[in-house]
Design a protein around this motif. Structure first.
Motif, mmCIF file in Angstrom:
data_model
loop_
_atom_site.group_PDB
_atom_site.id
_atom_site.type_symbol
_atom_site.label_atom_id
_atom_site.label_comp_id
_atom_site.label_asym_id
_atom_site.label_seq_id
_atom_site.Cartn_x
_atom_site.Cartn_y
_atom_site.Cartn_z
ATOM 1 N N GLY A 170 -2.875 -0.377 4.528
ATOM 2 C CA GLY A 170 -1.886 -0.698 3.509
ATOM 3 C C GLY A 170 -0.527 -0.140 3.855
ATOM 4 N N THR A 171 0.503 -0.958 3.711
ATOM 5 C CA THR A 171 1.868 -0.525 3.989
ATOM 6 C C THR A 171 2.658 -0.489 2.682
ATOM 7 N N ALA A 172 3.378 0.621 2.453
ATOM 8 C CA ALA A 172 4.218 0.792 1.257
ATOM 9 C C ALA A 172 3.369 0.579 -0.001
ATOM 10 N N LEU A 173 3.724 -0.411 -0.835
ATOM 11 C CA LEU A 173 2.947 -0.687 -2.049
ATOM 12 C C LEU A 173 1.493 -0.978 -1.704
ATOM 13 N N GLY A 174 1.251 -1.673 -0.606
ATOM 14 C CA GLY A 174 -0.126 -1.958 -0.193
ATOM 15 C C GLY A 174 -0.924 -0.694 0.065
ATOM 16 N N GLY A 175 -0.268 0.333 0.621
ATOM 17 C CA GLY A 175 -0.949 1.607 0.845
ATOM 18 C C GLY A 175 -1.275 2.316 -0.447
ATOM 19 N N PHE A 176 -0.378 2.225 -1.413
ATOM 20 C CA PHE A 176 -0.631 2.817 -2.728
ATOM 21 C C PHE A 176 -1.829 2.143 -3.395
ATOM 22 N N ASP A 201 3.431 6.625 9.887
ATOM 23 C CA ASP A 201 4.782 6.514 9.329
ATOM 24 C C ASP A 201 5.820 6.377 10.431
ATOM 25 N N THR A 202 6.947 5.752 10.077
ATOM 26 C CA THR A 202 8.077 5.699 10.992
ATOM 27 C C THR A 202 9.008 6.870 10.696
ATOM 28 N N ASN A 203 9.683 7.348 11.723
ATOM 29 C CA ASN A 203 10.513 8.546 11.592
ATOM 30 C C ASN A 203 12.003 8.264 11.568
ATOM 31 N N ASP A 204 12.395 6.978 11.624
ATOM 32 C CA ASP A 204 13.828 6.707 11.632
ATOM 33 C C ASP A 204 14.365 6.531 10.211
ATOM 34 N N TYR A 205 13.871 5.548 9.484
ATOM 35 C CA TYR A 205 14.277 5.363 8.091
ATOM 36 C C TYR A 205 13.255 4.458 7.433
ATOM 37 N N CYS A 206 13.284 4.446 6.120
ATOM 38 C CA CYS A 206 12.274 3.674 5.400
ATOM 39 C C CYS A 206 12.692 3.591 3.944
ATOM 40 N N ALA A 207 12.343 2.481 3.282
ATOM 41 C CA ALA A 207 12.665 2.339 1.864
ATOM 42 C C ALA A 207 11.891 3.337 1.017
ATOM 43 N N THR A 208 10.725 3.775 1.499
ATOM 44 C CA THR A 208 9.979 4.826 0.806
ATOM 45 C C THR A 208 10.633 6.162 1.121
ATOM 46 N N PRO A 209 11.124 6.890 0.123
ATOM 47 C CA PRO A 209 11.793 8.176 0.381
ATOM 48 C C PRO A 209 10.903 9.139 1.156
ATOM 49 N N GLN A 210 11.521 9.933 2.026
ATOM 50 C CA GLN A 210 10.772 10.862 2.860
ATOM 51 C C GLN A 210 9.951 11.832 2.023
ATOM 52 N N THR A 217 4.819 -1.696 -8.777
ATOM 53 C CA THR A 217 5.567 -0.599 -8.170
ATOM 54 C C THR A 217 6.058 0.405 -9.203
ATOM 55 N N VAL A 218 6.285 -0.053 -10.437
ATOM 56 C CA VAL A 218 6.862 0.847 -11.450
ATOM 57 C C VAL A 218 5.883 1.189 -12.578
ATOM 58 N N ASP A 219 4.773 0.457 -12.687
ATOM 59 C CA ASP A 219 3.782 0.752 -13.716
ATOM 60 C C ASP A 219 3.242 2.166 -13.501
ATOM 61 N N ALA A 220 3.212 2.957 -14.549
ATOM 62 C CA ALA A 220 2.861 4.374 -14.418
ATOM 63 C C ALA A 220 1.456 4.555 -13.845
ATOM 64 N N ALA A 221 1.394 5.231 -12.712
ATOM 65 C CA ALA A 221 0.098 5.520 -12.082
ATOM 66 C C ALA A 221 0.315 6.518 -10.955
ATOM 67 N N SER A 222 -0.747 7.250 -10.634
ATOM 68 C CA SER A 222 -0.720 8.156 -9.494
ATOM 69 C C SER A 222 -2.119 8.227 -8.908
ATOM 70 N N VAL A 223 -2.176 8.525 -7.629
ATOM 71 C CA VAL A 223 -3.462 8.596 -6.931
ATOM 72 C C VAL A 223 -4.122 9.935 -7.225
ATOM 73 N N LEU A 237 2.221 8.198 -3.367
ATOM 74 C CA LEU A 237 1.107 8.581 -4.238
ATOM 75 C C LEU A 237 1.329 8.244 -5.704
ATOM 76 N N GLU A 238 2.583 8.051 -6.106
ATOM 77 C CA GLU A 238 2.855 7.822 -7.519
ATOM 78 C C GLU A 238 4.069 6.922 -7.676
ATOM 79 N N THR A 239 4.189 6.310 -8.855
ATOM 80 C CA THR A 239 5.233 5.307 -9.096
ATOM 81 C C THR A 239 6.406 5.844 -9.913
ATOM 82 N N ARG A 240 6.358 7.079 -10.333
ATOM 83 C CA ARG A 240 7.350 7.603 -11.265
ATOM 84 C C ARG A 240 8.782 7.487 -10.737
ATOM 85 N N SER A 241 8.989 7.816 -9.464
ATOM 86 C CA SER A 241 10.353 7.782 -8.928
ATOM 87 C C SER A 241 10.892 6.358 -8.864
ATOM 88 N N PHE A 242 10.014 5.387 -8.598
ATOM 89 C CA PHE A 242 10.461 3.996 -8.567
ATOM 90 C C PHE A 242 10.802 3.509 -9.977
#
Length: 299
Positions: A89-95, A204-213, A184-190, A118-123
């Motif tokens: 799973g990548t990004a949302l798919g990984g969640f 993970d990629t180490n250059d940049y990504c839409a998912t915050p580090q 992506t925004v519905d309240a949930a956490s793993v 792991l969680e959607t709160r920040s989104f």
């Protein structure tokens, strides 16, 4: 040797997916991120299935909360007669893959998580209009999704991956976009997983990504015993921009969790008596016949 683009309608949910490789091999199921479709994993499909692995790539149906996703995905697996899965799973798919492993632990044998969280709160906090997403016009939803895809300048291989994904966003309906944004925004956490860390790879990629580090770091902290597969570059879509590295890490993961390729079944499915290299080319042509839309902007 499977190799087709299928659609399944299960209840009110429509699943579109690709399924390639020997049916005797437990499948690696690819779950895309918010902006992606099943088509984005075509480089994994072609490479791994020619080596004798089975790869299934799916599009998410329209679901509006995480429990609905878990139930729908389980019904999909039942419909295609797949009981135990390895999820990439990548990004949302990984969640979503982690949530499925949490709530259906007997079905998930291993996980590969890429640029995930792991969680959607920040989104949710970054999207105050989330409660009205299901009524938002399509052009506004597309604009919001595209803003999240980093604009140039890029290295050519990353620029090509961005262009491809942007073309895929253009094919998504309003319901597709609204559903994915809602997940992506519905309240949930793993929560805790029964799966051992040794059956998890974090890529993970180490250059940049839409998912915050910070969110990616939380995934690493949750699974300290997981195998780490760091890509120096690749951006948001390393499966497109760095396919050789991604495919190598996927193979290493599958071998590590006990999945062996069956190239004999790939070649055995071609009753032409050609050499291995010729057979490989025939498999590639067979796949390309069923993947023509992967380079088309408008469908």
């Amino acid at each position: 040797m499977g190799g087709f683009n299928f659609q399944y309608i299960i209840g009110s949910k429509q699943w579109r997916y690709y399924d390639f490789g020997p049916k005797a091999v437990p499948p690696l199921i690819c779950l895309p991120g918010m902006a992606c479709t099943a088509d984005v994993y075509y480089k994994q499909i072609m490479s791994l299935s020619m080596k004798g692995y089975r790869v299934i790539s799916v599009d998410m149906p329209h679901v509006w909360n995480h429990q609905e996703w878990i139930q729908a995905f389980e019904k999909f697996l039942d419909a295609i007669d797949v009981h135990h899965v390895h999820l990439y799973g990548t990004a949302l798919g990984g969640f979503l893959a982690q949530l499925f492993a949490q709530y259906r632990p007997r079905r998930v044998r291993s996980l590969v998580l890429s640029n995930s969280f792991l969680e959607t709160r920040s989104f949710a906090s970054a999207m105050p209009w989330a409660p009205i997403v299901s009524w938002t016009p399509s052009f506004l939803l597309k604009r919001y999704v595209l803003i999240g895809i980093r604009d140039g300048p890029h290295e050519p291989f990353i620029a090509d991956s961005v262009d491809f994904v942007v073309s895929q966003v253009e094919t998504l309906s309003r319901e597709d976009l609204a559903s994915r944004l809602t997940l992506t925004v519905d309240a949930a956490s793993v929560g805790p997983l029964l799966l051992s860390d040794s059956f998890i790879t974090i890529m993970d990629t180490n250059d940049y990504c839409a998912t915050p580090q910070q969110l990616k770091d939380q995934v690493g902290e949750k699974y300290p015993g997981a195998r780490r597969a760091s890509l120096k570059t690749g951006g948001d879509f390393p499966f497109l921009s760095r396919p050789d590295e991604v495919n190598l890490h996927l193979q290493l993961h599958l071998r590590r969790v006990g999945i062996e390729a069956r190239p004999d079944l790939v070649l055995g499915s071609l009753k032409d008596g050609n050499s291995g290299s010729s057979s490989g080319e025939m498999i590639k042509e067979k796949m390309q016949m069923t993947l023509p839309r992967m380079r088309v902007v408008d469908q």
